[in-house]
Design an enzyme around this catalytic site. Structure first.
Site, PDB file in Angstrom:
ATOM      1  N   LYS A 182      57.376  -6.326  35.740  1.00 59.80           N
ATOM      2  CA  LYS A 182      56.012  -5.922  36.075  1.00 59.80           C
ATOM      3  C   LYS A 182      56.044  -5.167  37.391  1.00 59.80           C
ATOM      4  O   LYS A 182      56.104  -5.750  38.464  1.00 59.80           O
ATOM      5  CB  LYS A 182      55.064  -7.114  36.198  1.00 59.80           C
ATOM      6  CG  LYS A 182      53.591  -6.670  36.301  1.00 59.80           C
ATOM      7  CD  LYS A 182      52.701  -7.695  36.946  1.00 59.80           C
ATOM      8  CE  LYS A 182      52.771  -7.668  38.445  1.00 59.80           C
ATOM      9  NZ  LYS A 182      52.233  -6.412  39.040  1.00 59.80           N
ATOM     10  N   GLU A 256      62.217 -13.027  47.093  1.00 64.48           N
ATOM     11  CA  GLU A 256      62.621 -12.152  48.199  1.00 64.48           C
ATOM     12  C   GLU A 256      61.331 -11.718  48.866  1.00 64.48           C
ATOM     13  O   GLU A 256      60.610 -10.855  48.355  1.00 64.48           O
ATOM     14  CB  GLU A 256      63.433 -10.966  47.663  1.00 64.48           C
ATOM     15  CG  GLU A 256      64.295 -10.282  48.718  1.00 64.48           C
ATOM     16  CD  GLU A 256      63.494  -9.391  49.635  1.00 64.48           C
ATOM     17  OE1 GLU A 256      63.180  -9.849  50.771  1.00 64.48           O
ATOM     18  OE2 GLU A 256      63.169  -8.281  49.234  1.00 64.48           O
ATOM     19  N   CYS A 291      60.721  -5.230  54.220  1.00 65.94           N
ATOM     20  CA  CYS A 291      60.755  -6.633  54.633  1.00 65.94           C
ATOM     21  C   CYS A 291      61.779  -6.943  55.715  1.00 65.94           C
ATOM     22  O   CYS A 291      61.554  -7.816  56.545  1.00 65.94           O
ATOM     23  CB  CYS A 291      61.015  -7.507  53.414  1.00 65.94           C
ATOM     24  SG  CYS A 291      62.521  -7.081  52.502  1.00 65.94           S
ATOM     25  N   GLU A 391      53.764 -10.499  59.961  1.00 67.29           N
ATOM     26  CA  GLU A 391      54.309  -9.236  59.460  1.00 67.29           C
ATOM     27  C   GLU A 391      53.196  -8.195  59.371  1.00 67.29           C
ATOM     28  O   GLU A 391      52.161  -8.420  58.747  1.00 67.29           O
ATOM     29  CB  GLU A 391      54.943  -9.457  58.091  1.00 67.29           C
ATOM     30  CG  GLU A 391      55.708  -8.267  57.555  1.00 67.29           C
ATOM     31  CD  GLU A 391      56.398  -8.582  56.236  1.00 67.29           C
ATOM     32  OE1 GLU A 391      57.529  -8.120  56.031  1.00 67.29           O
ATOM     33  OE2 GLU A 391      55.798  -9.300  55.411  1.00 67.29           O
TER      34      GLU A 391
END
Length: 488
Positions: A182, A256, A291, A391
């Protein structure tokens, strides 16, 4: 289905077995982040579409798992070659997907091909098991088998769609699994060409399926009883939902997730090299939208002011603009929501005492229609502030001062994340000490590359669990069966 031969945007469809569906339960209007203009309609898969894709993958599994390993490997190696041959198309699609600058897009295609080739090479060298006991030693004959799960549900994020495919799909296929992917509705184009090339490589229909969609499709994929493992790249909030849903059936997940990686620069480092690397990694890789980037810059106090000035000078040299232009270093962020988030976090950081050294406001002029935010450096960031812990996922670098090694380590580990760590020092003993003590899934020293094929890549804490890359990344797609034979 024919492979694209020009740089026109492909029609986005649901790829289910041999079928290509142009209609889902709804449509998403794709917006080009460089222009702010709508350029495509993306069909969104519903739960019934996901069920069809999983059923197709399940039916293909019995064929694929019994396909000779050398044949699976050859198909993956051919896929790697095809990805390289279509580098121009993939680069153009990356620009359209999320505004990736041309140079970065081409580098990503090369890296993706290497990930595919790496796992293609492993396909006929798999760690299939080991002998655990023998009759002559006074027991039964025992051994283990390493077996593929079956259907893998892969949910990928928008910031690096081709790399996410390359980091997940080849390992799963090399191990003998089938996959339903997806992709994000924000970045659907790269997956279309990838699916074309999977078929061109000779991989049977149903082994690889694509269902673009939003939350409904993702939930249906995680919940499906025939999906035996889920691999997800994205943020912690979505990961919590996936983990909770998977827990209902004890389904394993590979996560992840994000990061707030610290970059430790000591006074004895090669400061010019450290400044170049630190600046590019903070801003020149997807405009800060990745990331593992070193978004917390920790600098020893004796060099703090001079080093911040070096970084600011380098950042000022980066061209912000049209990602189709070869000299562009920083393209747009993904959408208006990202602009709003970045602007709000920068404003709050200033209220908390941070000092803007570079950037700090949305780009205007000829870039005003797109989602452009220039490299922004905030110095004197409070280590306890939001900017030091949350973040941003945008081109914002938080700079923090430290006094000595112990102080640097304490600051670096003061985070819920644990993905990557960066060290700059000429003291080899210090580097060894710090690599052992940093609470991260990977540590890179003095500009070494990160997230490469042969090394495992993964995090701890809010950065997730499990690994992609290396032999560890392949082993994620096997389960272990213990076998014993008695003499009765």
């Amino acid at each position: 289905m024919s492979i694209a031969t020009d740089h026109a945007l492909p029609e986005v469809t649901l790829r289910i077995g041999s079928e290509s569906r142009s209609i889902g339960v709804a449509f998403h209007e794709h917006v080009n982040p460089a222009t702010g203009q709508r350029d495509a309609r993306v069909p969104l898969a519903g739960s019934a579409d996901v069920d069809d894709a999983v059923q197709a993958a399940h039916q293909a599994f019995s064929l694929w798992r019994t396909t000779p390993a050398r044949q699976r490997g050859r198909a993956l190696l051919k896929l790697a070659d095809l990805v390289e041959e279509h580098a121009g198309e993939f680069a153009a699609l990356a620009i359209a997907d999320n505004g990736t600058p041309q140079a970065t897009a081409h580098a990503s295609v090369a890296a993706a091909a290497e990930w595919i080739r790496y796992y293609g090479g492993w396909a006929d060298k798999l760690p299939l098991g080991r002998i655990t006991s023998v009759v002559s030693a006074g027991g039964s004959f025992g051994h283990t088998l390493r077996q593929p799960y079956g259907v893998i549900g892969a949910i990928i994020t928008w910031n690096a769609p081709l790399m996410s495919l390359a980091m997940k799909v080849p390992a799963a296929l090399a191990a003998g699994n089938t996959v339903v992917v997806k992709p994000s509705e924000l970045t659907p184009f790269s997956a279309m060409l990838f699916a074309d090339l999977v078929r061109a490589a000779g991989i049977p229909d149903g082994v690889f399926n694509v269902v673009p969609g939003g939350a409904e499709a993702g939930a249906a994929l995680v919940d499906h009883p025939l999906v035996k493992k889920v691999t997800f790249t994205g943020g912690p909030e979505t990961a919590r939902k996936i983990t909770a849903a998977a827990a209902r059936t004890f389904k394993p997940v590979l996560l992840e997730l994000g990061g707030k990686s610290a970059n430790l620069v000591f006074a004895d480092a090669d400061l010019d090299a450290a400044a170049r690397h630190s600046t590019f990694m903070a801003f020149g890789v997807m405009s800060g939208q990745a990331c593992a980037l070193p978004t917390r810059l920790l600098v020893q106090d004796s060099i703090y002011d001079a080093f911040v000035a070096k970084v600011a000078d380098i950042a000022a040299s980066f061209k912000v603009g049209n990602p189709e232009e070869a000299d562009t270093v920083c393209g747009p962020v993904i959408n208006q929501g990202a602009i709003d988030r970045v602007e709000a976090m920068v404003a709050r950081a200033q209220e908390e005492g941070a000092r803007v050294v570079a950037g700090g406001a949305r780009a205007g002029g000829e870039l005003a229609e797109g989602f452009y935010y220039p490299p922004t450096i905030l110095a004197d960031v409070d280590p306890s502030s939001e900017l030091a812990h949350k973040e941003v996922f945008g081109p914002v670098l938080a700079v923090i001062r430290f006094t000595d090694e112990a102080h640097a380590l304490a600051l670096a580990n003061d985070t819920d994340y644990g993905l990557s760590g960066y060290i700059w020092t000429s003291d080899a003993r210090r580097a060894i000490r710090l690599t052992e003590q940093l609470e991260t899934g990977e540590v890179v020293v003095n500009g070494a590359p990160n997230a490469v094929t042969e090394r495992p890549f993964g995090g701890i804490g809010h950065s997730g669990n499990g690994n992609e890359g290396g032999l560890e990344g392949l082993e994620e797609f096997f389960w272990t069966k213990s076998v014993a034979y008695g003499d009765g």
